[in-house]
Every structure is written in C-alpha cells, then in structure tokens.
Design a protein around this motif. Structure first.
Motif, PDB file in Angstrom:
ATOM      1  N   LEU A  61      74.107  24.856  65.837  1.00 59.72           N
ATOM      2  CA  LEU A  61      73.950  26.211  66.347  1.00 59.72           C
ATOM      3  C   LEU A  61      73.506  27.150  65.234  1.00 59.72           C
ATOM      4  O   LEU A  61      72.572  27.941  65.392  1.00 59.72           O
ATOM      5  CB  LEU A  61      75.268  26.682  66.962  1.00 59.72           C
ATOM      6  CG  LEU A  61      75.247  28.022  67.656  1.00 59.72           C
ATOM      7  CD1 LEU A  61      74.586  27.896  69.011  1.00 59.72           C
ATOM      8  CD2 LEU A  61      76.658  28.541  67.836  1.00 59.72           C
ATOM      9  N   GLN A  62      74.168  27.065  64.107  1.00 60.70           N
ATOM     10  CA  GLN A  62      73.830  27.903  62.952  1.00 60.70           C
ATOM     11  C   GLN A  62      72.399  27.631  62.484  1.00 60.70           C
ATOM     12  O   GLN A  62      71.608  28.560  62.274  1.00 60.70           O
ATOM     13  CB  GLN A  62      74.800  27.598  61.821  1.00 60.70           C
ATOM     14  CG  GLN A  62      74.402  28.175  60.470  1.00 60.70           C
ATOM     15  CD  GLN A  62      75.295  27.617  59.366  1.00 60.70           C
ATOM     16  OE1 GLN A  62      76.485  27.873  59.386  1.00 60.70           O
ATOM     17  NE2 GLN A  62      74.719  26.867  58.434  1.00 60.70           N
ATOM     18  N   GLU A  63      72.049  26.357  62.330  1.00 66.95           N
ATOM     19  CA  GLU A  63      70.726  26.007  61.809  1.00 66.95           C
ATOM     20  C   GLU A  63      69.616  26.342  62.802  1.00 66.95           C
ATOM     21  O   GLU A  63      68.564  26.834  62.411  1.00 66.95           O
ATOM     22  CB  GLU A  63      70.688  24.517  61.435  1.00 66.95           C
ATOM     23  CG  GLU A  63      71.632  24.161  60.295  1.00 66.95           C
ATOM     24  CD  GLU A  63      71.373  24.980  59.038  1.00 66.95           C
ATOM     25  OE1 GLU A  63      70.260  24.879  58.477  1.00 66.95           O
ATOM     26  OE2 GLU A  63      72.281  25.721  58.610  1.00 66.95           O
ATOM     27  N   LEU A  64      69.853  26.092  64.085  1.00 68.66           N
ATOM     28  CA  LEU A  64      68.851  26.432  65.091  1.00 68.66           C
ATOM     29  C   LEU A  64      68.653  27.940  65.158  1.00 68.66           C
ATOM     30  O   LEU A  64      67.521  28.424  65.268  1.00 68.66           O
ATOM     31  CB  LEU A  64      69.267  25.876  66.459  1.00 68.66           C
ATOM     32  CG  LEU A  64      68.318  26.140  67.624  1.00 68.66           C
ATOM     33  CD1 LEU A  64      66.893  25.687  67.320  1.00 68.66           C
ATOM     34  CD2 LEU A  64      68.841  25.469  68.893  1.00 68.66           C
ATOM     35  N   GLY A  65      69.735  28.690  65.064  1.00 71.40           N
ATOM     36  CA  GLY A  65      69.628  30.150  65.038  1.00 71.40           C
ATOM     37  C   GLY A  65      68.780  30.633  63.878  1.00 71.40           C
ATOM     38  O   GLY A  65      67.926  31.510  64.029  1.00 71.40           O
ATOM     39  N   HIS A  66      68.995  30.042  62.709  1.00 68.30           N
ATOM     40  CA  HIS A  66      68.205  30.404  61.526  1.00 68.30           C
ATOM     41  C   HIS A  66      66.715  30.137  61.772  1.00 68.30           C
ATOM     42  O   HIS A  66      65.862  30.995  61.487  1.00 68.30           O
ATOM     43  CB  HIS A  66      68.715  29.610  60.320  1.00 68.30           C
ATOM     44  CG  HIS A  66      67.924  29.813  59.077  1.00 68.30           C
ATOM     45  ND1 HIS A  66      67.954  30.998  58.365  1.00 68.30           N
ATOM     46  CD2 HIS A  66      67.064  28.990  58.419  1.00 68.30           C
ATOM     47  CE1 HIS A  66      67.148  30.889  57.321  1.00 68.30           C
ATOM     48  NE2 HIS A  66      66.597  29.685  57.336  1.00 68.30           N
ATOM     49  N   LEU A  67      66.407  28.962  62.316  1.00 62.47           N
ATOM     50  CA  LEU A  67      65.006  28.617  62.582  1.00 62.47           C
ATOM     51  C   LEU A  67      64.378  29.547  63.619  1.00 62.47           C
ATOM     52  O   LEU A  67      63.235  29.997  63.458  1.00 62.47           O
ATOM     53  CB  LEU A  67      64.903  27.168  63.069  1.00 62.47           C
ATOM     54  CG  LEU A  67      65.250  26.081  62.060  1.00 62.47           C
ATOM     55  CD1 LEU A  67      65.250  24.715  62.738  1.00 62.47           C
ATOM     56  CD2 LEU A  67      64.287  26.087  60.884  1.00 62.47           C
ATOM     57  N   ASP A 172      61.451  12.736  69.002  1.00 58.87           N
ATOM     58  CA  ASP A 172      60.800  13.157  67.758  1.00 58.87           C
ATOM     59  C   ASP A 172      60.938  14.671  67.655  1.00 58.87           C
ATOM     60  O   ASP A 172      60.248  15.430  68.334  1.00 58.87           O
ATOM     61  CB  ASP A 172      59.324  12.759  67.764  1.00 58.87           C
ATOM     62  CG  ASP A 172      58.587  13.214  66.503  1.00 58.87           C
ATOM     63  OD1 ASP A 172      59.229  13.794  65.592  1.00 58.87           O
ATOM     64  OD2 ASP A 172      57.362  12.995  66.438  1.00 58.87           O
ATOM     65  N   LEU A 173      61.856  15.104  66.794  1.00 59.76           N
ATOM     66  CA  LEU A 173      62.157  16.541  66.684  1.00 59.76           C
ATOM     67  C   LEU A 173      61.392  17.221  65.556  1.00 59.76           C
ATOM     68  O   LEU A 173      61.714  18.342  65.180  1.00 59.76           O
ATOM     69  CB  LEU A 173      63.661  16.719  66.481  1.00 59.76           C
ATOM     70  CG  LEU A 173      64.548  16.168  67.601  1.00 59.76           C
ATOM     71  CD1 LEU A 173      66.012  16.404  67.291  1.00 59.76           C
ATOM     72  CD2 LEU A 173      64.178  16.755  68.955  1.00 59.76           C
ATOM     73  N   SER A 174      60.363  16.574  65.030  1.00 59.17           N
ATOM     74  CA  SER A 174      59.653  17.123  63.866  1.00 59.17           C
ATOM     75  C   SER A 174      58.778  18.324  64.205  1.00 59.17           C
ATOM     76  O   SER A 174      58.518  19.160  63.331  1.00 59.17           O
ATOM     77  CB  SER A 174      58.794  16.036  63.204  1.00 59.17           C
ATOM     78  OG  SER A 174      57.827  15.553  64.107  1.00 59.17           O
ATOM     79  N   ALA A 175      58.324  18.438  65.445  1.00 59.02           N
ATOM     80  CA  ALA A 175      57.456  19.566  65.811  1.00 59.02           C
ATOM     81  C   ALA A 175      57.635  19.868  67.296  1.00 59.02           C
ATOM     82  O   ALA A 175      56.749  19.614  68.106  1.00 59.02           O
ATOM     83  CB  ALA A 175      56.007  19.255  65.495  1.00 59.02           C
ATOM     84  N   VAL A 176      58.775  20.437  67.635  1.00 60.88           N
ATOM     85  CA  VAL A 176      59.071  20.762  69.032  1.00 60.88           C
ATOM     86  C   VAL A 176      58.386  22.076  69.371  1.00 60.88           C
ATOM     87  O   VAL A 176      58.612  23.090  68.720  1.00 60.88           O
ATOM     88  CB  VAL A 176      60.589  20.875  69.265  1.00 60.88           C
ATOM     89  CG1 VAL A 176      60.879  21.268  70.687  1.00 60.88           C
ATOM     90  CG2 VAL A 176      61.286  19.571  68.908  1.00 60.88           C
ATOM     91  N   LYS A 177      57.550  22.021  70.405  1.00 59.58           N
ATOM     92  CA  LYS A 177      56.743  23.187  70.771  1.00 59.58           C
ATOM     93  C   LYS A 177      57.193  23.739  72.113  1.00 59.58           C
ATOM     94  O   LYS A 177      57.416  22.984  73.063  1.00 59.58           O
ATOM     95  CB  LYS A 177      55.266  22.778  70.849  1.00 59.58           C
ATOM     96  CG  LYS A 177      54.336  23.905  71.153  1.00 59.58           C
ATOM     97  CD  LYS A 177      52.887  23.441  71.117  1.00 59.58           C
ATOM     98  CE  LYS A 177      51.976  24.624  71.393  1.00 59.58           C
ATOM     99  NZ  LYS A 177      50.571  24.234  71.385  1.00 59.58           N
ATOM    100  N   LEU A 186      59.121  24.209  66.235  1.00 58.74           N
ATOM    101  CA  LEU A 186      60.279  24.060  65.359  1.00 58.74           C
ATOM    102  C   LEU A 186      60.435  22.617  64.890  1.00 58.74           C
ATOM    103  O   LEU A 186      60.214  21.682  65.647  1.00 58.74           O
ATOM    104  CB  LEU A 186      61.561  24.469  66.095  1.00 58.74           C
ATOM    105  CG  LEU A 186      61.651  25.897  66.620  1.00 58.74           C
ATOM    106  CD1 LEU A 186      62.919  26.072  67.438  1.00 58.74           C
ATOM    107  CD2 LEU A 186      61.598  26.905  65.484  1.00 58.74           C
ATOM    108  N   ASP A 187      60.862  22.475  63.637  1.00 62.09           N
ATOM    109  CA  ASP A 187      61.258  21.172  63.107  1.00 62.09           C
ATOM    110  C   ASP A 187      62.781  21.123  63.159  1.00 62.09           C
ATOM    111  O   ASP A 187      63.459  21.825  62.412  1.00 62.09           O
ATOM    112  CB  ASP A 187      60.760  21.017  61.670  1.00 62.09           C
ATOM    113  CG  ASP A 187      61.107  19.660  61.064  1.00 62.09           C
ATOM    114  OD1 ASP A 187      61.926  18.926  61.657  1.00 62.09           O
ATOM    115  OD2 ASP A 187      60.577  19.344  59.992  1.00 62.09           O
ATOM    116  N   LEU A 188      63.313  20.306  64.052  1.00 66.76           N
ATOM    117  CA  LEU A 188      64.763  20.263  64.289  1.00 66.76           C
ATOM    118  C   LEU A 188      65.435  19.040  63.665  1.00 66.76           C
ATOM    119  O   LEU A 188      66.601  18.779  63.929  1.00 66.76           O
ATOM    120  CB  LEU A 188      65.041  20.280  65.799  1.00 66.76           C
ATOM    121  CG  LEU A 188      64.458  21.446  66.589  1.00 66.76           C
ATOM    122  CD1 LEU A 188      64.785  21.300  68.073  1.00 66.76           C
ATOM    123  CD2 LEU A 188      64.949  22.782  66.063  1.00 66.76           C
TER     124      LEU A 188
END
Length: 195
Positions: A61-67, A172-177, A186-188
């Motif tokens: 949650l914290q990291e996704l919020g930052h992104l 593959d969470l490297s480039a979620v559009k 986002l790169d998750l």
C-alpha cells in the motif's frame, strides 16, 4: 358446494428480508459514535468491519501510493482509503481511487473515479467479487486488485451493469498500463514485502 365455502388455510407468516443499511443511516450511526475505534465500510447494505492491516498489506500500500503520487499528472488526484459513494447502499473505501482534480469537495462520488485499486491480502475474495460488482455498477471504467499472495494484478475493464466484461490476471508487473488514466504506467515488481 361445501368445498367452495371453506376458508383457505392461514398462510404462515413471511420471514422479513435481511436488513439493508442505507448510506444515510450509516453516516448517522457513525456521527453518534457507533463505530468508535473501528474501520468500517458499507458494502451492499452491510456494515463490514475491516481487519487490522499487516505488513503484507501495509508495505505494498505504501509503495503503490508512492508510485501513484509520482506518476499521476496534476490534472488528477489520488484518493487514499477514502469513502467512495457508489449508490444508496454502498460506500466502499478503496485503497486508491484516481479522480479528476477539482472534484475534491465531491470526490466521494464514484461517477468521477477513473480507476479504483484494492490491495488484497486477506480480503481477496470480497475484492474480486463483491467490490468488483459495486464498482462495475457505479461505472468506474477500470478496477485493479493487487493480489499480494500471488504477486499479480487482476485488471477489470469495461463495466457493464454489475460486472466487468474484461478481467485479466497480469503476472508481469514490470509495466502495468492503465486504459482509463492516460499515461499511467507503473512498475510494481518491487512493492512487496521480501520473503
């Protein structure tokens, strides 16, 4: 002739249906302190007490919020764990909702949301079923569920009535559009607690 004059037998009493809470009553109870010390949301007329947050949920949650805050343009706002009014019996609190800037005073109106996101650790079934129905009925164009245990994203698109016509599991969470938020990619891969 005698059979026609007989009274029909009494019908057994009908069981009342389940009580459905309205948003208005939900707010009145909250103002009177009924939920003191609890984190609650209203889903399909039912008050849901949310489980305490553990590291498996809190860190993503914290990291996704930052992104999200870094990636979303100034024309949009990221609402974090705030109520989103979808109809008279629903007021979920998605982990994130992306709304146009200038809707802050009425940001709880789901019709303004472009994307709703839930981070799911212990709430996966409700997030994939109940909340998906609620967000689809509200017409939110895109809904993401980040499955912490499987480390995948379930992307819901094209709402139609009470369901999303497109549901894809993204490993593959490297480039979620996002299709609903222009330019959001986002790169998750690094947002999970290390195992």
């Amino acid at each position: 002739m005698e059979a026609m004059n007989r009274a029909s037998p009494p019908r057994p009493p009908q069981k009342p249906g389940p009580f459905r809470m309205t948003r208005e009553l939900f707010h009145q109870l909250g103002e009177r302190g009924a939920f003191e010390g609890l984190k609650v949301e209203l889903l399909e007329g039912e008050i849901i007490v949310m489980a305490p947050m553990d590291a498996g949920h809190a860190f993503p949650l914290q990291e996704l919020g930052h992104l999200l805050h870094r990636a979303v343009p100034d024309t949009l706002r990221v609402r974090t764990q705030l109520p989103l009014a979808t109809d008279d019996e629903n007021e979920p609190e998605p982990d994130f909702a992306i709304v146009p800037a200038g809707t802050q005073q009425h940001g709880d109106d789901a019709t303004t949301a472009l994307l709703a996101i839930e981070v799911a650790n212990t709430s996966l079934r409700d997030d994939l079923q109940r909340k998906a129905r609620i967000y689809a009925r509200a017409g939110i164009p895109e809904y993401w569920v980040l499955d912490v245990k499987k480390r995948e994203l379930v992307v819901h698109r094209s709402p139609n009535g009470g369901r999303y016509r497109s549901v894809k599991h993204v490993g593959d969470l490297s480039a979620v559009k996002s299709s609903a938020v222009p330019g959001l990619v986002l790169d998750l891969r690094n947002i999970f607690v290390k195992r």
